[in-house]
Scaffold this motif. Sequence first.
Motif, PDB file in Angstrom:
ATOM      1  N   ALA A 196       0.800  -1.232   0.000  1.00 52.16           N
ATOM      2  CA  ALA A 196       0.000   0.000   0.000  1.00 52.16           C
ATOM      3  C   ALA A 196       0.830   1.278   0.000  1.00 52.16           C
ATOM      4  O   ALA A 196       0.302   2.356   0.260  1.00 52.16           O
ATOM      5  N   VAL A 197       2.101   1.174  -0.340  1.00 53.41           N
ATOM      6  CA  VAL A 197       2.907   2.396  -0.495  1.00 53.41           C
ATOM      7  C   VAL A 197       2.611   3.043  -1.838  1.00 53.41           C
ATOM      8  O   VAL A 197       2.472   4.260  -1.949  1.00 53.41           O
ATOM      9  N   ASP A 198       2.500   2.237  -2.877  1.00 58.26           N
ATOM     10  CA  ASP A 198       2.308   2.741  -4.234  1.00 58.26           C
ATOM     11  C   ASP A 198       1.147   2.029  -4.910  1.00 58.26           C
ATOM     12  O   ASP A 198       0.446   1.231  -4.292  1.00 58.26           O
ATOM     13  N   GLY A 199       0.951   2.369  -6.196  1.00 56.14           N
ATOM     14  CA  GLY A 199      -0.110   1.738  -6.958  1.00 56.14           C
ATOM     15  C   GLY A 199      -1.433   2.475  -6.914  1.00 56.14           C
ATOM     16  O   GLY A 199      -2.497   1.880  -7.116  1.00 56.14           O
ATOM     17  N   TYR A 200      -1.381   3.790  -6.713  1.00 52.09           N
ATOM     18  CA  TYR A 200      -2.609   4.579  -6.554  1.00 52.09           C
ATOM     19  C   TYR A 200      -3.049   5.252  -7.853  1.00 52.09           C
ATOM     20  O   TYR A 200      -2.234   5.625  -8.694  1.00 52.09           O
ATOM     21  N   VAL A 201      -4.358   5.435  -7.960  1.00 54.55           N
ATOM     22  CA  VAL A 201      -4.980   6.149  -9.077  1.00 54.55           C
ATOM     23  C   VAL A 201      -5.844   7.255  -8.477  1.00 54.55           C
ATOM     24  O   VAL A 201      -6.595   7.015  -7.527  1.00 54.55           O
ATOM     25  N   SER A 202      -5.716   8.474  -9.021  1.00 57.75           N
ATOM     26  CA  SER A 202      -6.418   9.633  -8.445  1.00 57.75           C
ATOM     27  C   SER A 202      -7.595  10.069  -9.298  1.00 57.75           C
ATOM     28  O   SER A 202      -7.483  10.154 -10.529  1.00 57.75           O
ATOM     29  N   LEU A 203      -8.704  10.360  -8.623  1.00 57.06           N
ATOM     30  CA  LEU A 203      -9.908  10.898  -9.259  1.00 57.06           C
ATOM     31  C   LEU A 203     -10.303  12.166  -8.524  1.00 57.06           C
ATOM     32  O   LEU A 203     -10.415  12.170  -7.297  1.00 57.06           O
ATOM     33  N   GLU A 204     -10.521  13.232  -9.259  1.00 57.16           N
ATOM     34  CA  GLU A 204     -10.722  14.552  -8.657  1.00 57.16           C
ATOM     35  C   GLU A 204     -12.195  14.868  -8.396  1.00 57.16           C
ATOM     36  O   GLU A 204     -13.065  14.543  -9.214  1.00 57.16           O
ATOM     37  N   VAL A 205     -12.454  15.511  -7.263  1.00 62.76           N
ATOM     38  CA  VAL A 205     -13.795  16.049  -7.039  1.00 62.76           C
ATOM     39  C   VAL A 205     -14.001  17.226  -7.984  1.00 62.76           C
ATOM     40  O   VAL A 205     -13.047  17.755  -8.563  1.00 62.76           O
ATOM     41  N   SER A 206     -15.233  17.653  -8.129  1.00 58.90           N
ATOM     42  CA  SER A 206     -15.521  18.765  -9.030  1.00 58.90           C
ATOM     43  C   SER A 206     -14.749  20.018  -8.620  1.00 58.90           C
ATOM     44  O   SER A 206     -14.751  20.394  -7.438  1.00 58.90           O
ATOM     45  N   PRO A 207     -14.088  20.678  -9.564  1.00 57.68           N
ATOM     46  CA  PRO A 207     -13.369  21.910  -9.222  1.00 57.68           C
ATOM     47  C   PRO A 207     -14.303  23.017  -8.756  1.00 57.68           C
ATOM     48  O   PRO A 207     -13.855  23.988  -8.144  1.00 57.68           O
ATOM     49  N   ARG A 208     -15.573  22.864  -9.002  1.00 56.92           N
ATOM     50  CA  ARG A 208     -16.555  23.868  -8.550  1.00 56.92           C
ATOM     51  C   ARG A 208     -16.723  23.839  -7.030  1.00 56.92           C
ATOM     52  O   ARG A 208     -17.347  24.733  -6.459  1.00 56.92           O
ATOM     53  N   LEU A 209     -16.168  22.806  -6.403  1.00 57.82           N
ATOM     54  CA  LEU A 209     -16.269  22.667  -4.946  1.00 57.82           C
ATOM     55  C   LEU A 209     -15.005  23.140  -4.232  1.00 57.82           C
ATOM     56  O   LEU A 209     -14.836  22.886  -3.037  1.00 57.82           O
ATOM     57  N   ALA A 210     -14.133  23.843  -4.939  1.00 57.90           N
ATOM     58  CA  ALA A 210     -12.829  24.213  -4.390  1.00 57.90           C
ATOM     59  C   ALA A 210     -12.918  25.003  -3.090  1.00 57.90           C
ATOM     60  O   ALA A 210     -12.024  24.937  -2.248  1.00 57.90           O
ATOM     61  N   HIS A 211     -14.000  25.759  -2.922  1.00 58.76           N
ATOM     62  CA  HIS A 211     -14.151  26.578  -1.721  1.00 58.76           C
ATOM     63  C   HIS A 211     -15.344  26.115  -0.864  1.00 58.76           C
ATOM     64  O   HIS A 211     -15.865  26.877  -0.062  1.00 58.76           O
ATOM     65  N   ASP A 212     -15.727  24.859  -1.065  1.00 55.48           N
ATOM     66  CA  ASP A 212     -16.888  24.282  -0.371  1.00 55.48           C
ATOM     67  C   ASP A 212     -16.441  23.001   0.338  1.00 55.48           C
ATOM     68  O   ASP A 212     -16.407  21.926  -0.265  1.00 55.48           O
ATOM     69  N   SER A 213     -16.098  23.116   1.603  1.00 61.73           N
ATOM     70  CA  SER A 213     -15.589  21.966   2.347  1.00 61.73           C
ATOM     71  C   SER A 213     -16.635  20.859   2.462  1.00 61.73           C
ATOM     72  O   SER A 213     -16.347  19.690   2.194  1.00 61.73           O
ATOM     73  N   ALA A 214     -17.859  21.224   2.845  1.00 65.80           N
ATOM     74  CA  ALA A 214     -18.900  20.213   3.023  1.00 65.80           C
ATOM     75  C   ALA A 214     -19.219  19.507   1.715  1.00 65.80           C
ATOM     76  O   ALA A 214     -19.388  18.279   1.674  1.00 65.80           O
ATOM     77  N   GLY A 215     -19.287  20.291   0.616  1.00 68.19           N
ATOM     78  CA  GLY A 215     -19.561  19.693  -0.689  1.00 68.19           C
ATOM     79  C   GLY A 215     -18.437  18.769  -1.135  1.00 68.19           C
ATOM     80  O   GLY A 215     -18.681  17.706  -1.721  1.00 68.19           O
ATOM     81  N   THR A 216     -17.192  19.161  -0.862  1.00 68.43           N
ATOM     82  CA  THR A 216     -16.041  18.327  -1.208  1.00 68.43           C
ATOM     83  C   THR A 216     -16.093  17.007  -0.451  1.00 68.43           C
ATOM     84  O   THR A 216     -15.883  15.930  -1.026  1.00 68.43           O
ATOM     85  N   ILE A 217     -16.371  17.077   0.842  1.00 69.46           N
ATOM     86  CA  ILE A 217     -16.433  15.866   1.662  1.00 69.46           C
ATOM     87  C   ILE A 217     -17.536  14.941   1.167  1.00 69.46           C
ATOM     88  O   ILE A 217     -17.328  13.729   1.008  1.00 69.46           O
ATOM     89  N   GLU A 218     -18.697  15.508   0.871  1.00 72.03           N
ATOM     90  CA  GLU A 218     -19.831  14.694   0.422  1.00 72.03           C
ATOM     91  C   GLU A 218     -19.505  13.988  -0.890  1.00 72.03           C
ATOM     92  O   GLU A 218     -19.763  12.781  -1.041  1.00 72.03           O
ATOM     93  N   GLN A 219     -18.954  14.754  -1.845  1.00 74.77           N
ATOM     94  CA  GLN A 219     -18.652  14.123  -3.133  1.00 74.77           C
ATOM     95  C   GLN A 219     -17.516  13.124  -3.007  1.00 74.77           C
ATOM     96  O   GLN A 219     -17.545  12.059  -3.648  1.00 74.77           O
ATOM     97  N   ALA A 220     -16.505  13.423  -2.202  1.00 77.67           N
ATOM     98  CA  ALA A 220     -15.392  12.493  -2.013  1.00 77.67           C
ATOM     99  C   ALA A 220     -15.881  11.168  -1.436  1.00 77.67           C
ATOM    100  O   ALA A 220     -15.466  10.084  -1.886  1.00 77.67           O
ATOM    101  N   ARG A 221     -16.753  11.226  -0.448  1.00 77.95           N
ATOM    102  CA  ARG A 221     -17.314   9.993   0.126  1.00 77.95           C
ATOM    103  C   ARG A 221     -18.051   9.176  -0.927  1.00 77.95           C
ATOM    104  O   ARG A 221     -17.911   7.955  -1.004  1.00 77.95           O
ATOM    105  N   ARG A 222     -18.843   9.882  -1.733  1.00 74.60           N
ATOM    106  CA  ARG A 222     -19.630   9.185  -2.754  1.00 74.60           C
ATOM    107  C   ARG A 222     -18.735   8.534  -3.803  1.00 74.60           C
ATOM    108  O   ARG A 222     -18.949   7.377  -4.199  1.00 74.60           O
ATOM    109  N   LEU A 223     -17.704   9.269  -4.271  1.00 74.58           N
ATOM    110  CA  LEU A 223     -16.797   8.716  -5.275  1.00 74.58           C
ATOM    111  C   LEU A 223     -15.992   7.556  -4.717  1.00 74.58           C
ATOM    112  O   LEU A 223     -15.761   6.554  -5.400  1.00 74.58           O
TER     113      LEU A 223
END
Length: 376
Positions: free
Chosen positions: A101-128
């Motif tokens: 679990a040191v390596d082998g990761y793939v990254s998926l980004e939350v919507s950039p429209r949530l850049a200043h929305d902590s609650a929205g970022t957390i909600e979408q991150a959990r869902r993704l």
Amino acid sequence: MNRLQAVHALGQSIWLDFISRELLSSGSLRRLIEDDAVTGLTSNPAIFEKAIGSSSDYDAALQALVEGGVSDPAELFERVAIDDIRAAADEFRKTYDGTRAVDGYVSLEVSPRLAHDSAGTIEQARRLWKAVGRDNLMIKVPGTPAGVDALRTLIGEGINVNVTLLFSREAYRAVAEAYVDGIEIWTQRSGDAGNIASVASFFVSRIDAAVDAEIARRVAAGDSDAARLQVLAGKVAIANARLAYQDYKAIFGSPRWLKLAQQYRARPQRLLWASTGTKNPQYRDTLYVEELIGANTVDTVPPATLDAFRDHGEARSTLELDIDAARAVFAEVEALQLPFSAIVDKLVDDGVQLFVDADDKLLAAVAGKRDLVAKA
């Protein structure tokens, strides 16, 4: 051993800053893993916009979704993106397991429209995180104040995070401290933290592009310090990154962190060098890879830079070369009153806007594809 494998042998992980369905279906990603020691992958809205908008590779999948009743461009994109991210994560699963679990990761980004929305970022991150369903996923969140708050919460819930758009050491230190906070929260809930991972994506070439532009402006205006200013061209970004690595060593060498590492197997949040493609044609095309090679770091590189380094890059440990010189660069930045803080603040704002613009183009491209397949 080729040049990319040599970098891996020096302790730095090379991740690919690109994804497309063709990369996955053709076996190209598997070859990069096997032949070039590529150990991870990052994505963003701009990358997906190019992949979906400029090929027919996604048409069949989009048609099936449309026929199944999905019509919203954002949902259509998310569904095909998740398929790609899952496939990429599966390609890297052997790496993930082999490195514990040191390596082998793939990254998926939350919507950039949530850049200043902590609650929205957390909600979408959990869902993704739940939708992708892969242990070797990292959710990308911006290094804004809202993103830092989201990072703390998400790490505290055991969700891997890639924090992006970091340009200053101050921003990086805030992110690293929030990661440590999150690990403490997790250990209080669940104990062992050995499978939680995070990277802090510290941008490089965009800094030189912006600082060099300011230097050129002042030189053109006849600044009396023109000669001293010109000496700094092309040096600030690398000095900034090298000093950030010293911050990393201090934070993850502290008694607070060592306790977490020893008692709960906590892993340090590695620094990841992003924006490593050279933007100035006068600079060596492998500059930002060659000058930041060091143990326990990650470098995410676009395909052209990956190919260039494989062809003629120089693999040697450089990240901690002449730290005093890096400090001297910033002493000169301050002495010459280069507005570094204002520059990096603008780079964050510009970076968010660039991803929003890319997201607009992406959704427009998906909508266009939807309309075409609906008529077929």
